[in-house]
Scaffold this motif. Structure first.
Motif, mmCIF file in Angstrom:
data_model
loop_
_atom_site.group_PDB
_atom_site.id
_atom_site.type_symbol
_atom_site.label_atom_id
_atom_site.label_comp_id
_atom_site.label_asym_id
_atom_site.label_seq_id
_atom_site.Cartn_x
_atom_site.Cartn_y
_atom_site.Cartn_z
ATOM 1 N N VAL A 118 0.836 -1.194 0.000
ATOM 2 C CA VAL A 118 0.000 0.000 0.000
ATOM 3 C C VAL A 118 0.870 1.243 0.000
ATOM 4 C CG1 VAL A 118 -0.247 0.018 2.511
ATOM 5 C CG2 VAL A 118 -1.957 1.139 1.118
ATOM 6 N N LEU A 119 0.488 2.236 -0.820
ATOM 7 C CA LEU A 119 1.157 3.532 -0.820
ATOM 8 C C LEU A 119 0.386 4.426 0.131
ATOM 9 C CD1 LEU A 119 1.767 2.218 -3.769
ATOM 10 C CD2 LEU A 119 2.706 4.476 -4.186
ATOM 11 N N LEU A 120 1.000 4.754 1.263
ATOM 12 C CA LEU A 120 0.378 5.553 2.307
ATOM 13 C C LEU A 120 0.851 6.991 2.178
ATOM 14 C CD1 LEU A 120 -1.338 5.718 4.891
ATOM 15 C CD2 LEU A 120 0.685 4.945 6.169
ATOM 16 N N SER A 121 -0.115 7.923 2.068
ATOM 17 C CA SER A 121 0.250 9.316 1.811
ATOM 18 C C SER A 121 -0.786 10.284 2.360
ATOM 19 C CB SER A 121 0.392 9.525 0.304
ATOM 20 O OG SER A 121 -0.860 9.473 -0.336
ATOM 21 N N PRO A 122 -0.430 11.571 2.354
ATOM 22 C CA PRO A 122 0.885 12.163 2.103
ATOM 23 C C PRO A 122 1.695 12.246 3.394
ATOM 24 C CG PRO A 122 -0.728 13.916 2.287
ATOM 25 C CD PRO A 122 -1.468 12.615 2.487
ATOM 26 N N VAL A 123 2.932 11.820 3.318
ATOM 27 C CA VAL A 123 3.805 11.849 4.490
ATOM 28 C C VAL A 123 4.245 13.282 4.779
ATOM 29 C CG1 VAL A 123 5.930 10.985 5.518
ATOM 30 C CG2 VAL A 123 4.618 9.512 3.974
ATOM 31 N N PHE A 124 4.712 13.982 3.759
ATOM 32 C CA PHE A 124 5.214 15.360 3.884
ATOM 33 C C PHE A 124 4.401 16.280 2.981
ATOM 34 C CE2 PHE A 124 9.048 12.684 4.686
ATOM 35 C CZ PHE A 124 9.324 13.101 5.986
ATOM 36 N N PRO A 125 4.543 17.593 3.136
ATOM 37 C CA PRO A 125 3.864 18.524 2.211
ATOM 38 C C PRO A 125 4.264 18.236 0.764
ATOM 39 C CG PRO A 125 4.765 19.719 4.088
ATOM 40 C CD PRO A 125 5.298 18.308 4.172
ATOM 41 N N PRO A 145 5.954 12.192 9.851
ATOM 42 C CA PRO A 145 6.649 10.932 10.107
ATOM 43 C C PRO A 145 6.043 10.093 11.242
ATOM 44 C CG PRO A 145 8.235 12.683 9.767
ATOM 45 C CD PRO A 145 6.878 13.331 9.842
ATOM 46 N N LEU A 146 5.658 10.718 12.336
ATOM 47 C CA LEU A 146 5.144 9.951 13.477
ATOM 48 C C LEU A 146 3.811 9.285 13.148
ATOM 49 C CD1 LEU A 146 5.363 9.030 16.390
ATOM 50 C CD2 LEU A 146 4.303 11.180 17.082
ATOM 51 N N ARG A 147 2.863 10.046 12.633
ATOM 52 C CA ARG A 147 1.558 9.458 12.279
ATOM 53 C C ARG A 147 1.713 8.428 11.165
ATOM 54 N NH1 ARG A 147 -3.661 9.394 13.006
ATOM 55 N NH2 ARG A 147 -5.157 9.546 11.299
ATOM 56 N N PHE A 148 2.584 8.703 10.210
ATOM 57 C CA PHE A 148 2.843 7.728 9.144
ATOM 58 C C PHE A 148 3.257 6.385 9.756
ATOM 59 C CE2 PHE A 148 6.026 5.450 6.706
ATOM 60 C CZ PHE A 148 5.329 5.157 5.545
#
Length: 176
Positions: A116-123, A135-138
């Motif tokens: 699975v591609l989990l997003s968005p990690v960063f802006p 990063p933490l919630r990801f």
């Protein structure tokens, strides 16, 4: 997931923003990376022609090629797998299935996926000012995934290093 080819660590997702640089990026990617062909902006005939050209180059570099579409369409086009929302990845003849997710609920729906591609990690440039996982919630969400997780959203070599996650994907984060 087909066992003949391990899941790549680095993935390139295509779209109109990076189209002009795709050949260059594919040549620079480490051997055994992955390509997710989207190109929703093209007509059906143009999309198929662009897929065929990029798939040839990607395979010559040892990359896995995944088509945004149904598993049946991916098999017809000769792709190694299919990419899309969990609901579009029904089981059938073997093909790699990459699902998209943005929440815990969507991660749970991805139980039929191989990754699975989990997003968005960063802006991201595509969604300026949009809500990001960080990063933490990801990492918290990734722990609940029924399958391997590929980080997406604002990823480039520097942010991938900062995230320190084994698998990541980028749309324009691999442009020079």
């Amino acid at each position: 997931m087909p066992q003949c080819h391990p899941l790549p660590n680095i993935w390139l997702l295509t779209d109109a923003r990076n189209d002009a640089a795709l050949e260059d990026i594919l040549r620079r990617l480490p051997h055994d990376s992955g390509l997710v062909f989207r190109h929703y902006h093209l007509s059906a005939a143009q999309r198929r022609a662009r897929f065929d050209a990029l798939a040839r180059l990607a395979r010559s570099r040892g990359h896995m090629v995944v088509l945004s579409g149904s598993p049946a369409e991916a098999r017809r086009w000769g792709a190694d797998g299919a990419y899309g929302a969990p609901s579009t990845l029904a089981r059938g003849p073997a093909t790699l299935r990459l699902a998209t997710a943005h929440s815990l609920r969507e991660l749970r729906q991805a139980r039929r996926a191989d990754a699975v591609l989990l997003s968005p990690v960063f802006p991201t440039r595509s969604h300026p000012g949009g809500k990001v996982l960080g990063p933490l919630r990801f990492r918290l969400l990734a722990r609940h995934s029924p399958c391997p997780v590929i980080a997406l959203g604002g990823l480039n070599p520097a942010t991938a290093k900062r995230l320190n996650w084994p698998r990541w994907a980028a749309i324009d984060g691999l442009l020079r």
